[in-house]
Structure formats: structure tokens, C-alpha cells
Scaffold this active site. Structure first.
Site, short mmCIF file in Angstrom:
data_model
loop_
_atom_site.label_atom_id
_atom_site.label_comp_id
_atom_site.label_asym_id
_atom_site.label_seq_id
_atom_site.Cartn_x
_atom_site.Cartn_y
_atom_site.Cartn_z
N LEU A 110 45.81 41.74 33.48
CA LEU A 110 45.32 42.38 34.71
C LEU A 110 45.72 43.85 34.79
O LEU A 110 46.76 44.26 34.27
CB LEU A 110 45.88 41.63 35.92
CG LEU A 110 45.50 40.15 36.02
CD1 LEU A 110 46.01 39.57 37.33
CD2 LEU A 110 44.00 39.94 35.89
N HIS A 141 41.42 44.94 38.54
CA HIS A 141 41.40 43.56 39.05
C HIS A 141 42.00 43.52 40.46
O HIS A 141 41.50 42.81 41.33
CB HIS A 141 42.23 42.64 38.14
CG HIS A 141 41.67 42.48 36.76
ND1 HIS A 141 42.25 43.06 35.66
CD2 HIS A 141 40.59 41.80 36.30
CE1 HIS A 141 41.58 42.73 34.57
NE2 HIS A 141 40.55 41.98 34.93
#
Ligand code: PAF
Length: 292
Positions: free
Chosen positions: A30, A34
Site C-alpha cells: 500500500l 490506496h
């Protein structure tokens, strides 16, 4: 934050979350992009689900499935800090039974651009996303603009298969020099990383020309091409398409356009895109044009 890794636990956990649920589907590794999706989901809904699953079926032969960055503990910390309620982290064996034989495949929208260069990629995406939608049952699913074709393909699937949900499309989250955030940016050498800032400059160059009144797709592509001269990578394509159907646009027209480009650095492919006119590149414009 609850973390579940089996289909049965996911179903049970979903039942207790109620009606208003936003979902952010990810393959992990991530980054801020995100988290921007999670923030939008958090603002819109009472509950937020995230999924972390590196989906083997969307990697074409010879792609980086085994090398794809896997950082689950860090991902979970980031999702917890961002206020996610439930995270689903299945294994490939849980998602694909040994005797599974059902897939979901979208037609024309999945055939050009990335579909042409990554055979089987979108069939893998639509199959896993259909499964994840069934398991998470979101009110709204959040996707990033960077994978614009993915959104258009998923919109087709949602409409054709009557999934009862909305797709929200969130503007591409960028580094300070304009490079679109991507889990694959970690593969770039420092020299390639500097050159890669040219991708976003190419989109801006096309937007400036568009703002001057140019509508000819060849001239728009030419403006992007000139800005990419300093990128230091191999330009794979610069394309102008209808943002709803993804049909190539070959002649000047007034309706919105999707300008996409891909530059290859060694085995790493970097994607970027923008809608024209440029003022569509906000959540409302992107969602109305690409989402559903
Ligand atoms: O965009 C991605 O990260 C993936 O394609 C998705 C939607 C999580 C499906 O595996």
C-alpha cells in the site's frame, strides 16, 4: 480492526457491518494512493472494508507475480491507522478451489490498450473482483484513476451482471514531481525514477494543447510524445480513446477524451492517463465519465 482470511469468516464478518459499506480492493504494497481511496470510503460510509490479495490470475505469463512486493504487516498497520473496520486477506488457495472453472470476461472494453498487451489480465481482474464484490457486498467500491481501463471494464461488468453497487473513481495520487503512485515504482533505479516524472508532464502538455482548442488526437498525442523525450524509457503507447467505450478516437471531436500512455523501464511498465478536458480529472468528473 478485524482481519479475516477465510471466505466463511469474511461472510460472517460482513453480516455484522450493516448497510453502508465502502470497499477498497488492493493487492497490498500500500501507498498514499490506496489511503486516499480509504479516506473517500471513510467519509462516505459507516463502515470500510479493505481487501489485500495478490491475485495470481491477473498476471500474464512472464509478469512479476512471484516478485510482486508483499508487505502485509505494514499494510495492516496503514489500514488500521486509516480507520478501516475489516480487512480480508485470503490466500490464492482459498479464492480458487482446485476444481474451479468459472470466470467472468468482459468484451470489447477489455480488448484494446492493456488488454491487448497483457493477454488474460482483465479476465483475471473481473473474475476476482466479481468474487470480492460478492463476498464484501459494498455500497460503493473505490478505484484509482490510474487504472482507467480497469474501471471502464469493471463498470461494464457491474452493469451487465447487475451488481448492486456504485463505482467511485478517485484522482490519481501523485509524488511531488508528478509521478503517479504505484506499487511498482519501487522497481525503478534512481535514474529511471527521475526520468519517470516526464509521464505526468506529458499529460499536462496534452492538456495545455487541448485548452488552446486542439481536438485532433494525433496532435494531442504528439504534444505528449514531445514531453516524453526526456523520460529515459521506451514509450510503449500514447493512445486517445472514448472514455466510455475505449474505442480509439481517430478524428477531432468535442466529446471528452481519455489520453493514456505507457512507458517501459526494463521490465517495469508505468501507466498514466488523464481525461480531456482537464477539469474532468476530479472525483465527480472521473466518476461520471468512467465510473457508475
Ligand atoms: O487494482 C488492483 O490493485 C487490482 O487489479 C484489484 C482491483 C485489487 C484486483 O486484483
Amino acid at each position: 480492526m478485524e482481519v479475516v482470511d477465510s471466505v466463511e469468516q469474511m461472510r460472517a464478518a460482513r453480516r455484522s457491518l450493516g448497510e453502508s459499506v465502502g470497499v477498497v480492493l488492493t493487492m497490498g504494497a500500500l501507498h498514499e494512493g490506496h489511503l486516499a481511496l480509504v479516506r473517500e470510503a471513510r467519509a462516505d460510509h459507516t463502515r470500510v472494508i479493505a481487501t489485500v490479495f495478490v491475485n495470481p490470475t491477473q498476471f500474464a505469463d512472464g509478469e512479476d507475480f512471484s516478485q510482486y512486493p508483499r508487505t502485509l504487516e505494514r499494510d495492516l498497520d496503514m489500514l488500521r491507522d486509516a480507520g478501516v473496520d475489516l480487512v480480508f486477506t485470503p490466500t490464492p488457495a482459498m479464492m480458487y478451489l482446485p476444481d474451479h472453472q468459472t470466470t467472468v470476461e468482459v468484451g470489447a472494453a477489455a480488448e484494446g490498450l492493456e488488454g491487448e498487451r497483457r493477454p488474460g489480465h482483465f479476465k483475471g481482474v473481473t473474475t476476482v473482483v466479481a468474487k470480492l464484490f460478492n463476498l464484501t457486498q459494498p455500497t460503493t467500491a473505490y478505484f484509482g484513476q490510474k487504472d482507467a481501463q480497469q474501471v471502464v471494464v469493471l463498470r461494464r461488468m457491474v452493469r451487465d451482471l447487475n451488481f448492486p453497487l456504485q463505482l467511485a473513481v478517485i484522482p490519481t495520487y501523485r509524488e511531488a514531481d508528478g509521478l503517479a503512485m504505484s506499487s511498482r515504482n519501487v522497481y525503478l533505479s534512481s535514474e529511471q525514477r527521475i526520468g519517470a516524472a516526464a509521464l505526468s508532464r506529458a499529460l499536462l502538455a496534452a492538456q495545455w494543447v487541448y485548452d488552446e482548442g486542439v481536438r485532433d488526437p494525433a496532435v494531442l498525442r504528439g504534444a505528449a510524445m514531445m514531453a516524453l523525450e526526456s523520460c529515459g524509457g521506451e514509450i510503449e503507447y500514447i493512445a486517445v480513446n472514448d472514455p466510455r467505450t475505449l474505442a480509439p478516437v481517430l478524428a477531432a471531436r468535442q466529446a471528452p477524451l481519455l489520453l493514456s500512455l505507457v512507458v517501459r523501464y526494463g521490465t517495469t511498465r508505468l501507466l498514466d492517463n488523464c481525461l480531456l478536458p482537464g477539469d474532468l480529472n476530479i472525483r465527480a468528473g472521473l466518476t461520471a465519465t468512467l465510473g457508475a
